[in-house]
Write an enzyme that holds these catalytic residues in place. Structure first.
Site, PDB file in Angstrom:
ATOM      1  N   TYR A  84      -5.140  -1.463  -3.561  1.00 31.71           N
ATOM      2  CA  TYR A  84      -5.008  -0.025  -3.309  1.00 31.71           C
ATOM      3  C   TYR A  84      -6.348   0.689  -3.399  1.00 31.71           C
ATOM      4  CZ  TYR A  84      -0.062  -0.713  -3.137  1.00 31.71           C
ATOM      5  OH  TYR A  84       1.175  -1.144  -2.748  1.00 31.71           O
ATOM      6  N   HIS A 124      -8.022   7.752  -0.241  1.00 28.59           N
ATOM      7  CA  HIS A 124      -9.256   7.505  -0.994  1.00 28.59           C
ATOM      8  C   HIS A 124      -9.837   6.151  -0.628  1.00 28.59           C
ATOM      9  CE1 HIS A 124      -5.801   5.959  -3.425  1.00 28.59           C
ATOM     10  NE2 HIS A 124      -6.554   4.873  -3.385  1.00 28.59           N
ATOM     11  N   ASP A 183     -12.262  10.753  -3.001  1.00 27.27           N
ATOM     12  CA  ASP A 183     -11.196  11.355  -2.212  1.00 27.27           C
ATOM     13  C   ASP A 183     -11.686  11.701  -0.817  1.00 27.27           C
ATOM     14  OD1 ASP A 183      -8.363  12.364  -2.754  1.00 27.27           O
ATOM     15  OD2 ASP A 183      -9.264  14.088  -1.739  1.00 27.27           O
ATOM     16  N   ASP A 213       0.735   5.635   1.019  1.00 30.48           N
ATOM     17  CA  ASP A 213       0.523   5.698  -0.415  1.00 30.48           C
ATOM     18  C   ASP A 213      -0.091   7.051  -0.785  1.00 30.48           C
ATOM     19  OD1 ASP A 213       0.290   4.098  -3.035  1.00 30.48           O
ATOM     20  OD2 ASP A 213      -1.753   4.837  -2.761  1.00 30.48           O
ATOM     21  N   HIS A 217      -1.120  13.530  -2.664  1.00 26.00           N
ATOM     22  CA  HIS A 217      -2.526  13.827  -2.906  1.00 26.00           C
ATOM     23  C   HIS A 217      -3.255  14.211  -1.619  1.00 26.00           C
ATOM     24  CE1 HIS A 217      -2.397  12.630  -7.116  1.00 26.00           C
ATOM     25  NE2 HIS A 217      -1.586  11.657  -6.727  1.00 26.00           N
ATOM     26  N   GLU A 245       4.964   8.154  -0.096  1.00 25.84           N
ATOM     27  CA  GLU A 245       5.088   8.032  -1.547  1.00 25.84           C
ATOM     28  C   GLU A 245       4.781   9.397  -2.159  1.00 25.84           C
ATOM     29  OE1 GLU A 245       3.121   5.898  -5.455  1.00 25.84           O
ATOM     30  OE2 GLU A 245       1.920   6.699  -3.824  1.00 25.84           O
ATOM     31  N   ASN A 315       9.867  -0.481  -7.938  1.00 26.43           N
ATOM     32  CA  ASN A 315       8.769  -1.018  -7.149  1.00 26.43           C
ATOM     33  C   ASN A 315       7.681  -1.476  -8.102  1.00 26.43           C
ATOM     34  OD1 ASN A 315       7.237   1.237  -7.888  1.00 26.43           O
ATOM     35  ND2 ASN A 315       7.134   2.103  -5.845  1.00 26.43           N
ATOM     36  N   ASP A 317       4.988  -0.153  -9.101  1.00 23.21           N
ATOM     37  CA  ASP A 317       4.522   0.866 -10.042  1.00 23.21           C
ATOM     38  C   ASP A 317       5.544   1.117 -11.142  1.00 23.21           C
ATOM     39  OD1 ASP A 317       1.944   1.623  -9.134  1.00 23.21           O
ATOM     40  OD2 ASP A 317       2.823   2.762  -7.494  1.00 23.21           O
TER      41      ASP A 317
END
Length: 524
Positions: A84, A124, A183, A213, A217, A245, A315, A317
């Site tokens: 990720y 990111h 970012d 993902d 954000h 997500e 999942n 996470d």
């Protein structure tokens, strides 16, 4: 057509599309894809292993799609989360395999009737400095990456815990660094072009959809811009599947993202944990109040509408954070009591209840939360699956996997004949196509239940299927009498058996000359 805003498909035969090459029309192959009701996350599985599993299991078992881990070149840190941390979107040399292996996997899965969704990370790039999976280097201090430089990132600020929730700080959440990751300025035309190039490359390879993902954000308008800027139809002729997500908090309006896709409904995951553990006063018998019902979704948990929701019990996470139920494989990580079948039951319920697009999770066994995937293959030297050795193979657990076709068989059917025994025992039908009973109590449930199923003998798919002649079951048999009634005897939760029963019309036995029993039921 808006991306990701379609109803689940009910047809398996897809219309052939055409590609124009040098002014001539060349037809693409036509694949009979499985119903799209259910997908499976194959977390950190290598491309070659997924290809094998599509052919040998996912396709024949009726899975509609497989969601793979991010395919871009990424940091190589020795932890599960390094995938990720992207380094190069244009290079598809990842921890899971090469671009050639990725293409072979897509082709193989399609031939088996299975769509392929990519998990994509475009919020990111990688933190720190080092050598990526494709051999290239990066440096987050100088913001030096392939295709990106300092002008392509937001200012260096950190998201604080106080920025989440209400009132929170939405600007910080969307423009500052998530756990130190530089970012990207997704409002920048150049950055958007790089992301669109990445998505287009995947679509040209035959990918059928994307999970974005860290969507919360990013600005919803930025996501809509990149998604609307690529093809809206897959090579197989379907709308591109898109989900976001978005871990809910008081500072995000999930409906803002509906213009570009669906959302991962984490509230469902939390509800499954609370309900099947019986914590905070939650009881399985109250599930309709918590979730709502067809035409009136939402309930006290505040779920999004069914057409917008991707649902999952866990999942990668949530199983590490304690935000979900966990399979009993994992010890010392807040999992449920060893021997409890709550995890299995929650997955059975998810696949039986007509809410959202259901997604199973299949990953690997771990003893500490940052552990990366095993080096060992999921298969032995003879190609046999090594279930619950290093990889959990949850998508092959028969009590869960057999429910995939229950879901597609009962698609579009309403809930009926809902009944509860004690607080954590429920049964319900899905039209006249299926019926399920779940016992989440530590005591047996023996009763007679009314169904709308046609009379006959059915295989309980929780513990078996029909034999080749369709005259008997590899597990238990459930008899529906001429009044539509069944007798069930579900063991207590806590033993070796999964205390559930599920039948559907495509697992009805070919039987003739029923013999009447003294209790009014029939032996077929």
């Amino acid at each position: 057509m808006t991306t990701g805003m379609r109803s689940p498909l009910t047809k398996t035969l897809l219309v052939c599309c055409a590609l124009l090459t040098s002014g001539l029309a060349a037809a693409t192959p036509v694949y009979a894809l499985n119903p799209s009701d259910t997908s499976v996350q194959m977390f950190r599985w290598k491309w070659n292993d997924i290809a094998k599993e599509c052919t040998n299991w996912l396709g024949p078992q009726g899975y509609g799609a497989v969601q793979i881990s991010p395919p871009h070149a990424a940091a190589s840190l020795g932890f599960w989360y390094d995938i990720y941390q992207p380094v190069n979107f244009a290079d598809l040399t990842s921890a899971m395999g090469t671009e050639a292996e990725l293409q072979t996997m897509v082709n193989t899965c399609h031939a088996a009737g299975v769509r392929v969704y990519a998990d994509v990370v475009v919020n990111h790039l990688a933190a720190g400095a080092g050598t990526a999976t494709n051999g290239q280097t990066w440096n987050s201090t100088t913001l030096t990456y392939p295709f990106f430089s300092a002008r392509d990132f937001h200012a260096n600020c950190a998201i604080q815990d106080a920025d989440y929730g209400s009132p929170g700080n939405q600007s910080s959440v969307r423009n500052c660094r998530l756990v130190g990751l530089p970012d990207l300025s997704t409002e920048s035309p150049y950055v958007r072009t790089q992301i669109k190039n990445y998505l287009t490359k995947l679509l040209d390879m035959g990918f059928d959809g994307f999970r974005f993902d860290a969507s919360k954000h990013m600005q919803p308008a930025d996501l809509q811009a990149v998604i609307s800027g690529v093809a809206q139809t897959t090579l197989a002729g379907e709308p591109v599947w898109v989900t976001h997500e978005i871990i809910p908090d008081g500072n995000v309006n999930r409906a803002d993202y509906f213009t570009s896709g669906m959302v991962n409904e984490f509230k469902f995951t939390y509800a499954m944990r609370e309900t099947f553990r019986g914590t905070n006063g939650n009881q399985l018998s109250q599930i309709r109040t918590y979730m709502g019902t067809p035409g009136n979704w939402g309930g006290t948990w505040g779920f999004v509408d069914s057409a917008k929701a991707i649902v999952f019990v866990n999942n990668w996470d949530t199983e590490r954070s304690g935000d979900s139920l966990m399979a009993s494989n994992y010890t010392g990580l807040g999992n449920d009591t060893q021997g409890s079948k709550r995890y299995d039951l929650a997955n059975i319920f998810m696949l039986a209840w007509p809410y959202g697009h259901a997604q199973l999770h299949s990953g690997f066994r771990f003893t500490h939360k940052d552990q990366t995937s095993p080096s060992a293959s999921p298969f032995d030297a003879h190609g046999n699956p090594q279930i619950n050795v290093d990889w959990d193979f949850i998508h092959r657990w028969s009590n869960i996997s057999n429910m995939v076709k229950f879901r597609s068989t009962t698609s579009g059917q309403d809930i009926n004949s809902f009944v509860s025994g004690t607080a954590n025992q429920i049964a319900f039908g899905r039209g006249n196509n299926g019926f399920v009973a779940i016992n989440n109590e530590f005591s047996a449930w023996n009763t007679r239940l009314q169904t709308q199923m046609p009379a006959g003998s059915y295989c309980n798919v929780v513990d078996g299927l029909r034999n080749a002649a369709q005259t008997g079951c590899t597990g238990s048999t459930v008899v529906v009498n001429t009044s539509g009634q069944i007798s069930i005897n579900l063991p207590a939760n806590g033993g070796t058996a999964v205390p559930a029963m599920a039948i559907h019309v495509n697992q009805k036995l070919n039987s003739a000359n029923p013999v009447a029993r003294s209790d009014g039921t029939f032996k077929f």
